[in-house]
Design a protein around this motif. Structure first.
Motif, PDB file in Angstrom:
ATOM      1  N   VAL A   1       0.893  -1.305  -0.033  1.00 36.18           N
ATOM      2  CA  VAL A   1      -0.023   0.223  -0.041  1.00 36.18           C
ATOM      3  C   VAL A   1       0.791   1.148   0.025  1.00 36.18           C
ATOM      4  N   ILE A   2       2.115   1.203   0.528  1.00 34.92           N
ATOM      5  CA  ILE A   2       3.180   2.112   0.446  1.00 34.92           C
ATOM      6  C   ILE A   2       3.096   2.813  -1.132  1.00 34.92           C
ATOM      7  N   GLY A   3       3.122   1.635  -1.888  1.00 36.15           N
ATOM      8  CA  GLY A   3       3.372   1.899  -3.369  1.00 36.15           C
ATOM      9  C   GLY A   3       2.055   2.779  -4.075  1.00 36.15           C
ATOM     10  N   LEU A   4       1.000   2.983  -3.373  1.00 37.33           N
ATOM     11  CA  LEU A   4      -0.143   3.745  -3.804  1.00 37.33           C
ATOM     12  C   LEU A   4       0.174   5.085  -3.873  1.00 37.33           C
ATOM     13  N   THR A   5       1.225   5.576  -2.999  1.00 36.11           N
ATOM     14  CA  THR A   5       1.595   7.029  -3.124  1.00 36.11           C
ATOM     15  C   THR A   5       3.056   7.127  -3.615  1.00 36.11           C
ATOM     16  N   THR A   6       3.353   6.418  -4.236  1.00 40.74           N
ATOM     17  CA  THR A   6       4.813   6.369  -4.777  1.00 40.74           C
ATOM     18  C   THR A   6       4.709   6.253  -6.362  1.00 40.74           C
ATOM     19  N   PRO A   7       5.317   7.027  -7.300  1.00 37.28           N
ATOM     20  CA  PRO A   7       5.583   7.128  -8.630  1.00 37.28           C
ATOM     21  C   PRO A   7       6.293   5.750  -8.983  1.00 37.28           C
ATOM     22  N   PRO A   8       6.065   5.455 -10.166  1.00 35.19           N
ATOM     23  CA  PRO A   8       5.389   6.055 -11.446  1.00 35.19           C
ATOM     24  C   PRO A   8       3.811   5.447 -11.384  1.00 35.19           C
TER      25      PRO A   8
END
Length: 424
Positions: free
Chosen positions: A364-371
């Motif tokens: 879920v951290i990846g939901l706020t990290t590009p791309p």
């Protein structure tokens, strides 16, 4: 052949294909050049979605949509603003607080970003908050939703491994609260530094009134959680109870929901569910091909060759998952990698429930990290701010997420203490 599978998959991702179709076309390309009959495609896709607990997903999606249409979002925001608005940066704090409460209803980060953001981002901009900060705090706090129960990723994780959904739900409570408190502190410190506005202190009468207005919304989370923990109903039954509850509250208590709107809500929920189930089906096919090629065993062997130290191995897995989460959608990554990495973690003595929380938290951290940070895209479209500016403004919140992730990883009691109280 394995190289073909991943080359096609990565190429399609780069070209901007949806993750579900990237998985499906890559799997189809592999099968075309192998001796495996194409009949395996519908068989494995159906096997992937023919799981009873997955029936809870359309239920929770529909319940969340009904609650949103029934005026729940506005009442939660009003209550949080009445409680926190008088503090410096109060709207930012109310944003985080609303995400914590709404996340316990929707269970998805994207729904949280869209629902809370559509109200809070324009309101924050109007009150003098920087647009990038308004979007960043909305997108970042929305990641609490998949951790605080009910959580769709945790339902998927339980489906893949046979873990108890209720145990996973309870295990996510403390990490979710820690993440929310960390975001509240971060938003406050930024607000003080930038001298963001605050409103007048609300009277106790108004606070109590706003609480009772949001009371039925808050009760829904408790109904779901304690119903599952107490063994009153299964997660699937809980989702149906949530739908009935949401419809009743929206129609006859808040009266913001009308019978005319229900067909549209049903259609939108069906579309969301269908898209998710297609993703689950294709991901199951992709994961099956990986199993045929013995990739899980190779990955496990490679990791264990690097180190058998429990804490160092968890660090390596965290680094891998953060990178994967930045490029791949949460559910797809969970379907493909969770069974593989769980086997490795269990071999070095990590509790399966703790590792499930670690896995979901990472992704879920990846939901706020590009791309591929989908929450960033949603916030960007609402706030009219570039992705780059939102990502930069969200760095302090990302740091908080990583710190809480470290606690979840290296302090097992953070995720295992509450399940131990309720289930042992």
């Amino acid at each position: 052949m394995t190289a073909l599978l991943f080359i096609v998959f990565l190429l399609l991702l780069i070209l901007g294909f949806p993750i579900a179709f990237s998985l499906g076309i890559a799997a189809f390309s592999y099968l075309l050049f192998s001796d495996i009959p194409l009949m395996v495609i519908p068989q494995k896709m159906y096997a992937g979605i023919d799981v009873f607990v997955l029936l809870s997903i359309p239920g929770f999606i529909l319940a969340g949509n009904l609650m949103n249409a029934g005026g729940i979002t506005q009442r939660i925001i009003h209550f949080c603003n009445a409680l926190l608005g008088h503090i410096r940066g109060g709207l930012g704090l109310a944003n985080v607080g609303a995400s914590m409460l709404f996340g316990g209803i929707s269970g998805t980060a994207i729904a949280d970003t869209a629902s809370i953001g559509s109200v809070m981002i324009p309101a924050m901009k109007k009150e003098g908050y920087d647009a990038p900060f308004s979007c960043a705090v909305t997108a970042s706090s929305s990641t609490i939703g998949p951790i605080i129960p009910p959580s769709l990723p945790m339902i998927i994780a339980a489906t893949l491994t046979g873990l108890s959904v209720g145990r996973l739900f309870v295990a996510g409570i403390v990490p979710g609260l820690l993440l929310g408190l960390g975001f509240l502190l971060t938003a406050y410190l930024i607000a003080v530094k930038k001298n963001y506005p605050k409103s007048d202190r609300k009277s106790m009468v108004l606070i109590v009134k706003s609480f009772f207005q949001a009371f039925w919304a808050l009760m829904m989370t408790l109904l779901i959680l304690f119903g599952i923990i107490g063994g009153v109903f299964t997660p699937t039954e809980a989702s149906i109870v949530a739908v009935i509850y949401a419809m009743g509250i929206g129609l006859w208590v808040y009266k913001d929901l009308t019978f005319k709107r229900i067909p549209e809500i049903l259609l939108n929920s069906a579309k969301t569910t269908a898209a998710l189930m297609v993703l689950v089906g294709f991901a199951n096919l992709f994961a099956w091909i990986m199993t045929v090629e013995e990739l899980p065993q190779q990955i496990a062997s490679t990791l264990l060759q690097l180190t058998e130290n429990k804490w160092l191995l968890l660090l390596l897995i965290n680094l891998l998952l953060i990178v994967v989460g930045a490029f791949m959608e949460t559910i797809a990554a969970l379907l493909i990698l969770f069974p593989v990495l769980l086997g490795v973690a269990v071999q070095v003595g990590v509790d399966p429930v703790q590792f499930a929380i670690i896995m979901v938290f990472n992704l879920v951290i990846g939901l706020t990290t590009p791309p591929v940070g989908v929450c960033l895209f949603v916030a960007s479209s609402i706030g009219g701010v570039s992705l780059e500016k939102i990502a930069r403004a969200g760095l302090p919140f990302l740091l908080v997420s990583l710190l809480v992730l470290a606690l979840v990883t290296y302090v097992p009691a953070v995720s295992l203490w509450l399940p131990g109280l309720f289930y042992e």
